[in-house]
Design a protein around this motif. Structure first.
Motif, short mmCIF file in Angstrom:
data_model
loop_
_atom_site.label_atom_id
_atom_site.label_comp_id
_atom_site.label_asym_id
_atom_site.label_seq_id
_atom_site.Cartn_x
_atom_site.Cartn_y
_atom_site.Cartn_z
N GLY A 142 0.76 -1.31 0.04
CA GLY A 142 0.17 0.10 0.10
C GLY A 142 1.02 1.30 -0.04
N ILE A 143 1.98 1.39 0.58
CA ILE A 143 2.92 2.34 0.97
C ILE A 143 3.39 2.63 -0.44
N LEU A 144 3.97 1.41 -1.12
CA LEU A 144 4.57 1.64 -2.23
C LEU A 144 3.64 2.10 -3.44
N PHE A 145 2.42 1.59 -3.36
CA PHE A 145 1.30 2.08 -4.45
C PHE A 145 1.09 3.32 -4.31
N LEU A 146 0.89 4.02 -3.10
CA LEU A 146 0.69 5.36 -2.74
C LEU A 146 1.76 6.16 -3.46
N LEU A 147 3.02 5.76 -3.20
CA LEU A 147 4.14 6.36 -3.77
C LEU A 147 4.19 6.69 -5.39
N PHE A 148 3.85 5.56 -5.84
CA PHE A 148 3.48 5.42 -7.24
C PHE A 148 2.42 6.18 -7.66
N SER A 149 1.25 6.29 -6.97
CA SER A 149 0.21 7.24 -7.40
C SER A 149 0.67 8.45 -7.38
N THR A 150 1.12 9.06 -6.33
CA THR A 150 1.74 10.23 -6.23
C THR A 150 2.78 10.65 -7.15
N PHE A 151 3.62 9.55 -7.49
CA PHE A 151 4.42 9.88 -8.68
C PHE A 151 3.92 10.15 -10.06
N LEU A 152 2.64 9.45 -10.38
CA LEU A 152 1.90 9.64 -11.72
C LEU A 152 1.18 11.11 -11.45
N VAL A 153 0.64 11.32 -10.55
CA VAL A 153 -0.07 12.75 -10.31
C VAL A 153 0.85 13.92 -10.54
N VAL A 154 2.00 13.67 -9.67
CA VAL A 154 2.98 14.91 -10.01
C VAL A 154 3.50 14.89 -11.27
N THR A 155 3.71 13.58 -12.15
CA THR A 155 4.13 13.86 -13.32
C THR A 155 2.88 14.39 -14.40
N LEU A 156 1.69 14.32 -13.88
CA LEU A 156 0.72 14.82 -14.72
C LEU A 156 0.61 16.29 -14.58
N PHE A 157 0.71 16.58 -13.15
CA PHE A 157 0.92 17.93 -12.77
C PHE A 157 2.12 18.90 -13.35
N ILE A 158 3.30 18.23 -13.71
CA ILE A 158 4.12 19.08 -14.42
C ILE A 158 4.08 19.11 -15.86
N ASN A 159 3.37 18.17 -16.25
CA ASN A 159 3.12 18.34 -17.57
C ASN A 159 2.07 19.39 -17.87
N SER A 160 0.84 19.45 -17.16
CA SER A 160 -0.20 20.34 -17.10
C SER A 160 0.55 21.74 -16.75
N LEU A 161 1.19 21.95 -15.83
CA LEU A 161 1.90 23.10 -15.39
C LEU A 161 2.81 23.74 -16.74
N ASP A 162 3.54 22.76 -17.51
CA ASP A 162 4.45 23.14 -18.29
C ASP A 162 3.51 23.67 -19.68
N ARG A 163 2.57 22.80 -19.86
CA ARG A 163 1.45 23.27 -21.06
C ARG A 163 0.95 24.59 -20.74
N ILE A 164 0.65 24.98 -19.41
CA ILE A 164 -0.18 26.30 -19.23
C ILE A 164 0.87 27.41 -19.36
N LEU A 165 2.06 27.22 -19.09
CA LEU A 165 3.15 28.26 -19.04
C LEU A 165 3.80 28.37 -20.32
N HIS A 166 3.83 27.32 -21.39
CA HIS A 166 4.75 27.53 -22.47
C HIS A 166 4.07 26.93 -23.77
N SER A 167 2.48 26.56 -23.56
CA SER A 167 1.85 26.33 -24.81
C SER A 167 1.30 27.28 -25.75
N VAL A 168 0.95 27.08 -27.04
CA VAL A 168 0.47 27.83 -27.89
C VAL A 168 -0.99 28.54 -27.59
N GLY A 169 -1.76 28.08 -26.35
CA GLY A 169 -3.02 28.66 -26.12
C GLY A 169 -4.09 27.44 -26.35
#
Length: 583
Positions: free
Chosen positions: A310-337
């Motif tokens: 459960g602890i390992l899966f929680l870390l993995f879930s957090t890792f996926l969500v943080v990656t999704l957040f990084i991509n979403s943040l990158d797109r809102i800052l540097h995308s074409v609109g």
């Protein structure tokens, strides 16, 4: 020259293994959750096939990536068997037709087979109904779904959306997206199918926000916290049952001594007390059976391991969500609109999942294995979210999703919602690993220049490559047999080299057209996102909502009461409303 036999065999072997895995996953989940006492073979077959087909759309993505990546060598040159555009299109069209076939089957199940089966067995609740009456009812309601599908197909095929032309004020990147979207020639039928799938994916975004995001948080937390102890729960239920019995006896005694009898309010309270007493007695009997069962002993033995996983899966879930957040943040800052679905020219913030997949793709099928594990984890979390949230229509709870206790209509509804959710997961993996899904590990060739300038006895060298900024650094004069140089009287010399870079959307106009080849799944998704930017914005907004709902679900899963020991016990059959009455 066709696709090499060795590479073709590797791709097909992995895809066949993926087919078997998808079929096993579909059969396992349907058989695990359906109610054995009311198991219907047609329901089982339709639910299994619907989940199996939609999972295949995910299984085809790594094969798509592998094919376009294997067309080039490490230096970025096309291999002999993929040297011409016609050869490359002939190979990739096979994958494209596979996507069309799967999406066509998804449309068939979503608008015809699943609705018919659901309403056929919904009418089956009336024992006096004949099979013919059930079939008529199923066909009647299914015609409504067929009408909606026909409208969507007509809108997608006939309505003139964006024509794929760019104005003079567009940036080079915007023009490049338009050209890439036009790279896949489409007919009216293909546009119609793409529009239908885009609409289904849009609804899948809403369901994924509800179920997948909550499952990513609640499944690991549930493994860490575990179930409540059957023994302690039975003690609490026994106390409540004793108290309910005392209230019931006291109420009956009051009614006997009153000459005028009891009022309507008192009779209603009496019925409620008797119903609670009966339900508590049944629950106590089931808990006592669980306490003495071998399954309970196995759960207690596995509890430390469940906590660790459960602890390992929680870390993995957090890792996926943080990656999704990084991509979403990158797109809102540097995308074409928003008008291009927040398309990103080139990742500016490091995406760990994307970088890992690009490395893994060089050792096929390691990327396929990792991709399959991520998809399987997302599917498990989605079903886990359904199990904890249940299936609702507005504020009305329709079905409870429990192992071995889900009604046939509930199983069909789970399969129906899973089709929507997995369609959204297709777009979600493009946010988790955009470079990998679009281009794999492809490289491209370009001409780079090196200018040597003599300054105070030191050779100052400026390196320039198309589309990249460069600085002047002090380097010795290079002599390369593959270079060409131009000298001048002031001591300046310019040499040209053939260099290679990683494929992405930031290629400059100096790079030859067709230097990088997109996967077919990318073209299918991006083509309609460009034509109707609203879809791209919905998918992008869904990523943000998944991130937000993950942390909300994490908080809720931590503070809510632990699940009952009866919740995962398959041999216990209980009415779906028992927990609500006894809560």
């Amino acid at each position: 020259m066709g696709f090499p036999a060795g590479l073709l065999s590797a791709a097909w072997i992995c895809f066949v293994v993926a087919i078997l895995l998808c079929f096993f996953v579909a059969v396992f989940f349907v058989r695990r959750y359906q109610k054995k006492a009311y198991s219907e073979r047609p329901v089982t077959v339709i639910a299994v096939l619907s989940m199996f087909i939609v999972l295949l759309t995910m299984a085809l993505v790594p094969v798509d990536v592998y094919i376009v990546s294997s067309m080039k060598d490490d230096s970025g040159n096309y291999k002999e068997w993929a040297s011409s555009t016609e050869q490359r299109e002939e190979i990739t069209n096979a994958v494209l037709y596979g996507y069309y076939a799967l999406y066509g089957l998804i449309t068939l199940f979503a608008f015809i087979l699943l609705p018919f089966a659901y309403f056929y067995y919904e009418e089956g609740g009336d024992e006096e109904s004949t099979p013919r009456e059930k079939a008529c009812t199923g066909v009647k309601y299914t015609l409504g779904f067929v009408f909606v599908c026909a409208v969507l197909l007509l809108v997608g095929g006939l309505v003139p959306f964006s024509n794929g032309t760019s104005d003079t004020n567009s940036t080079d990147f915007e023009k490049k997206i338009v050209n890439l979207a036009q790279d896949l020639k489409s007919t009216g039928l293909e546009n119609s199918l793409s529009f239908v799938i885009s609409v289904l994916t849009m609804f899948g975004t809403l369901y994924a926000v509800l179920y997948t995001s909550y499952g990513l948080a609640s499944v690991p937390i549930g493994m860490i916290r575990g179930f409540s102890s059957a023994k302690s729960e039975s003690v609490q239920v026994r106390k409540r049952h004793t108290a309910a019995s005392e209230r019931s006896r006291a109420a009956r005694a009051r009614n006997q001594v009153r000459p005028s009898g009891s009022s309507y309010k008192e009779r209603r309270q009496m019925r409620q007390i008797e119903e609670e007493e009966k339900l508590l007695g049944d629950r106590l009997q089931k808990l006592e059976g669980v306490v003495s069962s071998k399954w309970q002993c196995c759960l207690q033995a596995m509890k430390p391991f469940m906590t660790i996983f459960g602890i390992l899966f929680l870390l993995f879930s957090t890792f996926l969500v943080v990656t999704l957040f990084i991509n979403s943040l990158d797109r809102i800052l540097h995308s074409v609109g928003y008008k291009l679905g927040f398309a990103l020219e080139k990742p500016r913030i490091t995406n760990p999942v994307d970088q890992a997949f690009i490395v893994f793709s060089e050792v096929f099928p390691f990327d396929y294995i990792v991709f399959a594990l991520i998809v399987l984890y997302l599917v498990v979390c989605t079903i886990g979210g359904m199990r904890r949230v249940d299936i609702w229509c507005c504020w009305i709870k329709m079905y409870k999703v429990r192992p071995g206790r889900t009604e046939p209509q509930g199983v069909l509804m789970v399969a129906f919602l899973m089709m929507f959710c997995v369609l959204y997961l297709n777009t979600m993996v493009m946010s988790l690993a955009p470079q990998y899904v679009m281009f794999g590990s492809q490289k491209y060739n370009y001409t780079c220049t090196m200018t040597n300038t003599t300054q105070n006895g030191t050779n100052a060298t400026a390196f320039a490559a198309p589309g990249y900024a460069y600085d002047q650094v002090a380097l010795p004069v290079l002599d390369d047999g593959n270079s060409t140089g131009n000298g001048s009287s002031d001591g300046n010399a310019t040499m040209h080299y053939y260099c290679s870079g990683t494929c992405d959307f930031s290629l400059s106009e100096d790079v030859d057209e067709g230097a990088c080849m997109q996967t077919r799944i990318t073209l299918l998704l991006n083509r309609f996102i460009y034509k109707i930017w609203f879809f791209g914005d919905v998918y992008y907004g869904g990523n943000w909502l998944v991130v937000l709902m993950f942390f909300v679900g994490l908080l809720h899963a931590c503070i809510k009461q632990r699940r009952s020991a009866l919740d995962d016990y398959r041999d216990v059959d209980s009415d779906s409303s028992d927990d609500d009455i006894l809560a």
